[in-house]
Design a protein around this motif. Sequence first.
Motif, PDB file in Angstrom:
ATOM      1  N   ASN A  42       0.841  -1.197   0.000  1.00  0.00           N
ATOM      2  CA  ASN A  42       0.000   0.000   0.000  1.00  0.00           C
ATOM      3  C   ASN A  42       0.874   1.246   0.000  1.00  0.00           C
ATOM      4  O   ASN A  42       1.861   1.301   0.725  1.00  0.00           O
ATOM      5  CB  ASN A  42      -0.881   0.032   1.257  1.00  0.00           C
ATOM      6  CG  ASN A  42      -1.952  -1.026   1.195  1.00  0.00           C
ATOM      7  OD1 ASN A  42      -1.702  -2.116   0.699  1.00  0.00           O
ATOM      8  ND2 ASN A  42      -3.120  -0.722   1.658  1.00  0.00           N
ATOM      9  N   GLY A  43       0.505   2.204  -0.846  1.00  0.00           N
ATOM     10  CA  GLY A  43       1.252   3.462  -0.892  1.00  0.00           C
ATOM     11  C   GLY A  43       2.502   3.396  -1.753  1.00  0.00           C
ATOM     12  O   GLY A  43       3.273   4.361  -1.807  1.00  0.00           O
ATOM     13  N   ALA A  44       2.712   2.280  -2.462  1.00  0.00           N
ATOM     14  CA  ALA A  44       3.927   2.115  -3.272  1.00  0.00           C
ATOM     15  C   ALA A  44       3.962   3.054  -4.480  1.00  0.00           C
ATOM     16  O   ALA A  44       5.024   3.323  -5.036  1.00  0.00           O
ATOM     17  CB  ALA A  44       4.050   0.670  -3.747  1.00  0.00           C
ATOM     18  N   GLY A  45       2.763   3.517  -4.899  1.00  0.00           N
ATOM     19  CA  GLY A  45       2.708   4.423  -6.056  1.00  0.00           C
ATOM     20  C   GLY A  45       2.060   3.798  -7.286  1.00  0.00           C
ATOM     21  O   GLY A  45       2.102   4.380  -8.376  1.00  0.00           O
ATOM     22  N   LYS A  46       1.408   2.648  -7.110  1.00  0.00           N
ATOM     23  CA  LYS A  46       0.834   1.918  -8.255  1.00  0.00           C
ATOM     24  C   LYS A  46      -0.287   2.723  -8.935  1.00  0.00           C
ATOM     25  O   LYS A  46      -0.289   2.880 -10.154  1.00  0.00           O
ATOM     26  CB  LYS A  46       0.278   0.555  -7.787  1.00  0.00           C
ATOM     27  CG  LYS A  46       1.293  -0.289  -7.033  1.00  0.00           C
ATOM     28  CD  LYS A  46       0.713  -1.594  -6.558  1.00  0.00           C
ATOM     29  CE  LYS A  46      -0.386  -1.489  -5.531  1.00  0.00           C
ATOM     30  NZ  LYS A  46       0.055  -0.945  -4.215  1.00  0.00           N
ATOM     31  N   THR A  47      -1.227   3.224  -8.122  1.00  0.00           N
ATOM     32  CA  THR A  47      -2.340   3.977  -8.707  1.00  0.00           C
ATOM     33  C   THR A  47      -1.834   5.275  -9.320  1.00  0.00           C
ATOM     34  O   THR A  47      -2.295   5.688 -10.389  1.00  0.00           O
ATOM     35  CB  THR A  47      -3.402   4.291  -7.620  1.00  0.00           C
ATOM     36  OG1 THR A  47      -3.739   3.061  -6.985  1.00  0.00           O
ATOM     37  CG2 THR A  47      -4.641   4.929  -8.202  1.00  0.00           C
ATOM     38  N   THR A  48      -0.869   5.887  -8.646  1.00  0.00           N
ATOM     39  CA  THR A  48      -0.311   7.135  -9.183  1.00  0.00           C
ATOM     40  C   THR A  48       0.352   6.872 -10.540  1.00  0.00           C
ATOM     41  O   THR A  48       0.303   7.724 -11.430  1.00  0.00           O
ATOM     42  CB  THR A  48       0.697   7.738  -8.177  1.00  0.00           C
ATOM     43  OG1 THR A  48       0.071   7.828  -6.904  1.00  0.00           O
ATOM     44  CG2 THR A  48       1.169   9.107  -8.615  1.00  0.00           C
ATOM     45  N   LEU A  49       0.936   5.701 -10.694  1.00  0.00           N
ATOM     46  CA  LEU A  49       1.549   5.366 -11.986  1.00  0.00           C
ATOM     47  C   LEU A  49       0.475   5.345 -13.085  1.00  0.00           C
ATOM     48  O   LEU A  49       0.656   5.947 -14.152  1.00  0.00           O
ATOM     49  CB  LEU A  49       2.275   4.012 -11.900  1.00  0.00           C
ATOM     50  CG  LEU A  49       2.898   3.515 -13.199  1.00  0.00           C
ATOM     51  CD1 LEU A  49       3.973   4.474 -13.714  1.00  0.00           C
ATOM     52  CD2 LEU A  49       3.497   2.111 -13.031  1.00  0.00           C
ATOM     53  N   GLU A 205      -2.810  -4.753  -9.350  1.00  0.00           N
ATOM     54  CA  GLU A 205      -3.538  -5.870  -8.724  1.00  0.00           C
ATOM     55  C   GLU A 205      -2.913  -6.255  -7.386  1.00  0.00           C
ATOM     56  O   GLU A 205      -1.693  -6.205  -7.226  1.00  0.00           O
ATOM     57  CB  GLU A 205      -3.518  -7.075  -9.696  1.00  0.00           C
ATOM     58  CG  GLU A 205      -4.354  -8.235  -9.274  1.00  0.00           C
ATOM     59  CD  GLU A 205      -5.809  -7.876  -8.997  1.00  0.00           C
ATOM     60  OE1 GLU A 205      -6.543  -7.543  -9.933  1.00  0.00           O
ATOM     61  OE2 GLU A 205      -6.209  -7.912  -7.806  1.00  0.00           O
ATOM     62  N   HIS A 206      -3.777  -6.634  -6.441  1.00  0.00           N
ATOM     63  CA  HIS A 206      -3.289  -7.111  -5.139  1.00  0.00           C
ATOM     64  C   HIS A 206      -3.406  -8.626  -5.014  1.00  0.00           C
ATOM     65  O   HIS A 206      -2.799  -9.221  -4.136  1.00  0.00           O
ATOM     66  CB  HIS A 206      -4.096  -6.478  -3.998  1.00  0.00           C
ATOM     67  CG  HIS A 206      -3.679  -5.069  -3.686  1.00  0.00           C
ATOM     68  ND1 HIS A 206      -2.529  -4.776  -2.991  1.00  0.00           N
ATOM     69  CD2 HIS A 206      -4.241  -3.873  -3.975  1.00  0.00           C
ATOM     70  CE1 HIS A 206      -2.415  -3.463  -2.866  1.00  0.00           C
ATOM     71  NE2 HIS A 206      -3.434  -2.887  -3.463  1.00  0.00           N
ATOM     72  N   ASP A 207      -4.227  -9.257  -5.870  1.00  0.00           N
ATOM     73  CA  ASP A 207      -4.468 -10.701  -5.740  1.00  0.00           C
ATOM     74  C   ASP A 207      -3.337 -11.488  -6.421  1.00  0.00           C
ATOM     75  O   ASP A 207      -3.265 -11.576  -7.651  1.00  0.00           O
ATOM     76  CB  ASP A 207      -5.824 -11.031  -6.388  1.00  0.00           C
ATOM     77  CG  ASP A 207      -6.227 -12.479  -6.156  1.00  0.00           C
ATOM     78  OD1 ASP A 207      -5.393 -13.388  -6.408  1.00  0.00           O
ATOM     79  OD2 ASP A 207      -7.364 -12.702  -5.727  1.00  0.00           O
TER      80      ASP A 207
END
Length: 259
Positions: A42-49, A205-207
Amino acid sequence: MSKNPAVLRSKKITVEFSGFKAINELDFQVNRNTVHFVIGPNGAGKTTLLDVICGNARASKGSITFNEKYELAKMSENEIVHRGISRKFQAPSVFAHLTVFENLEIAMKQKKTLRSILRAKMTKEEEQKLTDMLDLIGLTSEKDKSAGSLAHGQKQWLEIAMVLMQEPDLVLLDEPIAGMSKQERIKTGELITKIAKERAVLIVEHDMDFVKDYADVVTVMHEGQLLFEGSMEDVQKDPKVREVYLGRKVDADAEVTGT
Ligand SMILES: Nc1ncnc2c1ncn2[C@@H]1O[C@H](COP(=O)(O)OP(=O)(O)OP(=O)(O)O)[C@@H](O)[C@H]1O
Protein backbone atom coordinates in the motif's frame (compact mmCIF):
# COMPACT_ATOMS: atom_id res chain seq x y z
CA MET A 1 12.82 -9.63 -21.20
CA SER A 2 10.34 -9.43 -24.08
CA LYS A 3 10.84 -9.32 -27.82
CA ASN A 4 7.70 -7.24 -28.30
CA PRO A 5 8.22 -3.56 -29.11
CA ALA A 6 7.66 -0.95 -26.42
CA VAL A 7 4.30 0.78 -26.38
CA LEU A 8 5.16 2.97 -23.37
CA ARG A 9 8.43 4.12 -21.85
CA SER A 10 8.91 6.33 -18.83
CA LYS A 11 12.26 7.94 -18.07
CA LYS A 12 12.95 9.17 -14.55
CA ILE A 13 9.32 10.06 -14.04
CA THR A 14 8.54 11.83 -10.76
CA VAL A 15 5.10 12.67 -9.34
CA GLU A 16 4.96 14.83 -6.25
CA PHE A 17 2.17 15.75 -3.85
CA SER A 18 3.17 18.79 -1.78
CA GLY A 19 6.82 17.78 -2.07
CA PHE A 20 6.18 14.07 -1.26
CA LYS A 21 7.39 11.85 -4.12
CA ALA A 22 4.65 9.28 -4.77
CA ILE A 23 6.72 8.25 -7.83
CA ASN A 24 10.42 8.89 -7.67
CA GLU A 25 12.51 8.88 -10.87
CA LEU A 26 10.85 5.74 -12.21
CA ASP A 27 12.15 4.11 -15.39
CA PHE A 28 9.45 1.83 -16.70
CA GLN A 29 8.46 0.11 -19.93
CA VAL A 30 5.37 -1.68 -21.20
CA ASN A 31 5.58 -3.85 -24.31
CA ARG A 32 2.99 -4.80 -26.88
CA ASN A 33 1.12 -8.11 -26.63
CA THR A 34 1.88 -8.30 -22.94
CA VAL A 35 -0.17 -8.76 -19.77
CA HIS A 36 1.85 -6.58 -17.43
CA PHE A 37 0.98 -6.42 -13.71
CA VAL A 38 2.08 -3.78 -11.21
CA ILE A 39 2.14 -4.97 -7.62
CA GLY A 40 3.54 -3.64 -4.35
CA PRO A 41 2.61 -2.66 -0.81
CA ASN A 42 0.00 0.00 0.00
CA GLY A 43 1.25 3.46 -0.89
CA ALA A 44 3.93 2.12 -3.27
CA GLY A 45 2.71 4.42 -6.06
CA LYS A 46 0.83 1.92 -8.26
CA THR A 47 -2.34 3.98 -8.71
CA THR A 48 -0.31 7.13 -9.18
CA LEU A 49 1.55 5.37 -11.99
CA LEU A 50 -1.74 4.68 -13.81
CA ASP A 51 -2.83 8.26 -13.03
CA VAL A 52 0.26 9.83 -14.58
CA ILE A 53 0.02 7.61 -17.67
CA CYS A 54 -3.59 8.60 -18.38
CA GLY A 55 -3.07 12.29 -17.54
CA ASN A 56 -4.97 12.19 -14.27
CA ALA A 57 -1.79 13.20 -12.39
CA ARG A 58 1.06 15.40 -13.60
CA ALA A 59 4.75 14.56 -13.55
CA SER A 60 7.06 17.17 -12.05
CA LYS A 61 10.05 15.60 -13.83
CA GLY A 62 10.84 13.01 -16.47
CA SER A 63 9.12 11.85 -19.65
CA ILE A 64 6.57 9.23 -20.68
CA THR A 65 6.64 8.34 -24.34
CA PHE A 66 3.80 6.47 -26.03
CA ASN A 67 4.30 4.50 -29.24
CA GLU A 68 7.81 5.96 -29.47
CA LYS A 69 6.55 9.40 -30.50
CA TYR A 70 3.96 10.99 -28.20
CA GLU A 71 5.06 12.73 -25.01
CA LEU A 72 2.21 12.06 -22.58
CA ALA A 73 3.39 14.47 -19.91
CA LYS A 74 2.36 17.34 -22.18
CA MET A 75 -1.07 16.01 -23.18
CA SER A 76 -4.56 16.41 -21.72
CA GLU A 77 -6.53 13.33 -20.60
CA ASN A 78 -8.67 13.54 -23.76
CA GLU A 79 -5.67 13.70 -26.06
CA ILE A 80 -4.18 10.67 -24.31
CA VAL A 81 -7.37 8.65 -24.89
CA HIS A 82 -7.39 9.83 -28.49
CA ARG A 83 -3.79 8.63 -28.97
CA GLY A 84 -4.74 5.16 -27.77
CA ILE A 85 -4.60 4.73 -23.99
CA SER A 86 -7.85 3.80 -22.22
CA ARG A 87 -8.39 3.16 -18.55
CA LYS A 88 -11.05 1.22 -16.74
CA PHE A 89 -11.48 2.27 -13.13
CA GLN A 90 -12.39 -0.16 -10.36
CA ALA A 91 -16.03 0.91 -9.89
CA PRO A 92 -18.31 0.02 -12.83
CA SER A 93 -19.72 3.09 -14.57
CA VAL A 94 -21.98 1.67 -17.26
CA PHE A 95 -25.26 3.38 -18.21
CA ALA A 96 -27.52 1.22 -16.03
CA HIS A 97 -30.82 2.07 -17.74
CA LEU A 98 -29.54 1.37 -21.26
CA THR A 99 -29.06 -2.08 -22.76
CA VAL A 100 -25.71 -3.82 -23.04
CA PHE A 101 -25.79 -3.20 -26.80
CA GLU A 102 -26.59 0.50 -26.39
CA ASN A 103 -23.74 0.91 -23.92
CA LEU A 104 -21.33 -0.47 -26.51
CA GLU A 105 -22.86 1.73 -29.20
CA ILE A 106 -22.23 4.81 -27.09
CA ALA A 107 -18.65 3.75 -26.39
CA MET A 108 -18.08 3.33 -30.14
CA LYS A 109 -19.28 6.83 -30.99
CA GLN A 110 -17.97 8.76 -28.04
CA LYS A 111 -18.00 12.19 -29.57
CA LYS A 112 -21.68 12.34 -30.53
CA THR A 113 -24.62 13.10 -28.27
CA LEU A 114 -26.48 10.24 -26.60
CA ARG A 115 -29.68 10.90 -28.57
CA SER A 116 -27.99 11.09 -31.97
CA ILE A 117 -26.08 7.90 -31.26
CA LEU A 118 -29.18 5.90 -30.40
CA ARG A 119 -31.15 7.28 -33.38
CA ALA A 120 -28.48 6.94 -36.05
CA LYS A 121 -28.38 3.84 -38.21
CA MET A 122 -25.26 1.76 -37.83
CA THR A 123 -23.10 0.70 -40.72
CA LYS A 124 -22.58 -3.03 -41.36
CA GLU A 125 -18.99 -2.69 -40.11
CA GLU A 126 -20.12 -1.03 -36.90
CA GLU A 127 -22.72 -3.71 -36.29
CA GLN A 128 -20.12 -6.40 -36.88
CA LYS A 129 -17.74 -4.71 -34.48
CA LEU A 130 -20.38 -4.71 -31.75
CA THR A 131 -21.32 -8.32 -32.43
CA ASP A 132 -17.65 -9.38 -32.20
CA MET A 133 -17.24 -7.44 -28.97
CA LEU A 134 -20.30 -9.08 -27.39
CA ASP A 135 -18.87 -12.45 -28.37
CA LEU A 136 -15.45 -11.57 -26.90
CA ILE A 137 -16.91 -10.65 -23.50
CA GLY A 138 -19.43 -13.52 -23.53
CA LEU A 139 -22.52 -11.30 -23.32
CA THR A 140 -24.19 -12.03 -26.67
CA SER A 141 -27.33 -13.44 -25.05
CA GLU A 142 -27.48 -10.47 -22.64
CA LYS A 143 -27.29 -7.83 -25.35
CA ASP A 144 -30.87 -6.57 -24.91
CA LYS A 145 -30.83 -6.62 -21.12
CA SER A 146 -30.36 -3.39 -19.21
CA ALA A 147 -26.78 -2.99 -18.05
CA GLY A 148 -28.06 -2.33 -14.53
CA SER A 149 -29.51 -5.85 -14.34
CA LEU A 150 -26.18 -7.58 -15.06
CA ALA A 151 -24.19 -9.47 -12.44
CA HIS A 152 -21.11 -7.71 -11.03
CA GLY A 153 -18.65 -9.61 -13.25
CA GLN A 154 -20.73 -9.05 -16.38
CA LYS A 155 -20.80 -5.29 -15.70
CA GLN A 156 -17.03 -5.29 -15.43
CA TRP A 157 -16.67 -7.16 -18.74
CA LEU A 158 -19.07 -4.73 -20.40
CA GLU A 159 -16.96 -1.88 -19.15
CA ILE A 160 -13.78 -3.51 -20.43
CA ALA A 161 -15.53 -3.86 -23.80
CA MET A 162 -16.48 -0.16 -23.72
CA VAL A 163 -12.83 0.67 -23.19
CA LEU A 164 -11.89 -1.60 -26.11
CA MET A 165 -14.38 0.12 -28.43
CA GLN A 166 -11.96 3.07 -28.41
CA GLU A 167 -9.39 0.72 -30.02
CA PRO A 168 -6.57 1.49 -27.58
CA ASP A 169 -3.02 0.21 -27.92
CA LEU A 170 -2.68 0.26 -24.15
CA VAL A 171 -5.43 -0.68 -21.69
CA LEU A 172 -5.08 0.29 -18.02
CA LEU A 173 -7.01 -1.75 -15.46
CA ASP A 174 -7.38 -1.04 -11.75
CA GLU A 175 -7.93 -4.23 -9.71
CA PRO A 176 -10.26 -5.74 -12.32
CA ILE A 177 -11.29 -8.80 -10.28
CA ALA A 178 -12.25 -6.98 -7.05
CA GLY A 179 -15.50 -8.42 -5.71
CA MET A 180 -15.67 -11.22 -8.30
CA SER A 181 -16.51 -14.89 -7.75
CA LYS A 182 -13.93 -17.57 -8.60
CA GLN A 183 -15.63 -18.30 -11.92
CA GLU A 184 -15.77 -14.62 -12.80
CA ARG A 185 -12.07 -14.26 -12.00
CA ILE A 186 -11.22 -17.07 -14.40
CA LYS A 187 -13.34 -15.53 -17.17
CA THR A 188 -11.71 -12.16 -16.55
CA GLY A 189 -8.23 -13.68 -16.72
CA GLU A 190 -9.09 -15.38 -20.01
CA LEU A 191 -10.54 -12.14 -21.37
CA ILE A 192 -7.40 -10.20 -20.44
CA THR A 193 -5.21 -12.84 -22.10
CA LYS A 194 -7.24 -12.49 -25.32
CA ILE A 195 -7.18 -8.69 -25.20
CA ALA A 196 -3.40 -8.63 -24.85
CA LYS A 197 -2.99 -10.55 -28.14
CA GLU A 198 -3.51 -7.27 -29.99
CA ARG A 199 -2.36 -4.65 -27.48
CA ALA A 200 -0.71 -4.15 -24.11
CA VAL A 201 -2.62 -4.45 -20.85
CA LEU A 202 -1.25 -2.84 -17.68
CA ILE A 203 -2.97 -3.93 -14.47
CA VAL A 204 -2.66 -2.84 -10.84
CA GLU A 205 -3.54 -5.87 -8.72
CA HIS A 206 -3.29 -7.11 -5.14
CA ASP A 207 -4.47 -10.70 -5.74
CA MET A 208 -1.24 -12.68 -6.12
CA ASP A 209 -2.95 -15.88 -7.33
CA PHE A 210 -4.48 -13.95 -10.20
CA VAL A 211 -1.13 -12.34 -11.03
CA LYS A 212 0.56 -15.74 -10.96
CA ASP A 213 -2.00 -17.23 -13.35
CA TYR A 214 -2.08 -14.48 -15.98
CA ALA A 215 1.08 -12.32 -15.85
CA ASP A 216 3.64 -12.15 -18.64
CA VAL A 217 5.60 -9.47 -16.75
CA VAL A 218 5.35 -8.27 -13.16
CA THR A 219 6.70 -4.94 -11.90
CA VAL A 220 7.06 -4.62 -8.14
CA MET A 221 6.94 -1.04 -6.86
CA HIS A 222 8.07 0.17 -3.48
CA GLU A 223 8.15 3.76 -2.23
CA GLY A 224 7.61 5.18 -5.70
CA GLN A 225 10.43 3.19 -7.28
CA LEU A 226 10.88 -0.04 -9.18
CA LEU A 227 11.96 -2.71 -6.72
CA PHE A 228 12.03 -5.67 -9.13
CA GLU A 229 10.72 -6.71 -12.53
CA GLY A 230 10.41 -10.11 -14.14
CA SER A 231 8.23 -13.20 -14.36
CA MET A 232 6.05 -13.98 -11.35
CA GLU A 233 8.31 -16.95 -10.64
CA ASP A 234 11.36 -14.66 -10.38
CA VAL A 235 9.41 -12.08 -8.38
CA GLN A 236 8.44 -14.71 -5.81
CA LYS A 237 12.04 -15.83 -5.40
CA ASP A 238 13.54 -12.36 -5.04
CA PRO A 239 14.71 -11.68 -1.46
CA LYS A 240 14.06 -7.91 -1.67
CA VAL A 241 10.47 -8.50 -2.79
CA ARG A 242 9.92 -11.08 -0.05
CA GLU A 243 11.23 -8.66 2.51
CA VAL A 244 9.14 -5.62 1.61
CA TYR A 245 6.00 -7.19 0.18
CA LEU A 246 5.38 -10.88 -0.41
CA GLY A 247 6.92 -12.01 2.90
CA ARG A 248 4.54 -9.73 4.75
CA LYS A 249 1.62 -11.00 2.69
CA VAL A 250 2.52 -14.63 3.44
CA ASP A 251 2.65 -13.83 7.17
CA ALA A 252 -0.68 -12.00 7.04
CA ASP A 253 -2.34 -14.84 5.09
CA ALA A 254 -0.98 -17.40 7.56
CA GLU A 255 -2.47 -15.40 10.44
CA VAL A 256 -5.86 -15.22 8.78
CA THR A 257 -5.98 -18.91 7.87
CA GLY A 258 -4.25 -20.02 11.07
CA THR A 259 -1.61 -21.98 9.12
N1 LIG B 1 -3.76 13.22 -4.47
C1 LIG B 1 -2.85 12.92 -3.53
N2 LIG B 1 -2.46 13.82 -2.62
C2 LIG B 1 -1.53 13.54 -1.69
N3 LIG B 1 -0.92 12.34 -1.59
C3 LIG B 1 -1.27 11.39 -2.47
C4 LIG B 1 -2.25 11.62 -3.49
N4 LIG B 1 -2.38 10.49 -4.22
C5 LIG B 1 -1.54 9.60 -3.68
N5 LIG B 1 -0.87 10.13 -2.64
C6 LIG B 1 0.13 9.46 -1.82
O1 LIG B 1 1.09 8.89 -2.70
C7 LIG B 1 1.50 7.61 -2.24
C8 LIG B 1 1.23 6.58 -3.33
O2 LIG B 1 -0.19 6.42 -3.45
P1 LIG B 1 -0.84 5.39 -4.46
O3 LIG B 1 -2.32 5.50 -4.30
O4 LIG B 1 -0.27 5.59 -5.81
O5 LIG B 1 -0.32 4.01 -3.87
P2 LIG B 1 -0.78 2.52 -4.24
O6 LIG B 1 0.45 1.74 -4.44
O7 LIG B 1 -1.77 2.56 -5.35
O8 LIG B 1 -1.48 2.08 -2.88
P3 LIG B 1 -2.75 1.11 -2.63
O9 LIG B 1 -2.30 -0.27 -2.92
O10 LIG B 1 -3.04 1.32 -1.18
O11 LIG B 1 -3.86 1.60 -3.52
C9 LIG B 1 0.73 7.35 -0.94
O12 LIG B 1 1.57 7.68 0.14
C10 LIG B 1 -0.45 8.27 -1.05
O13 LIG B 1 -0.90 8.68 0.24
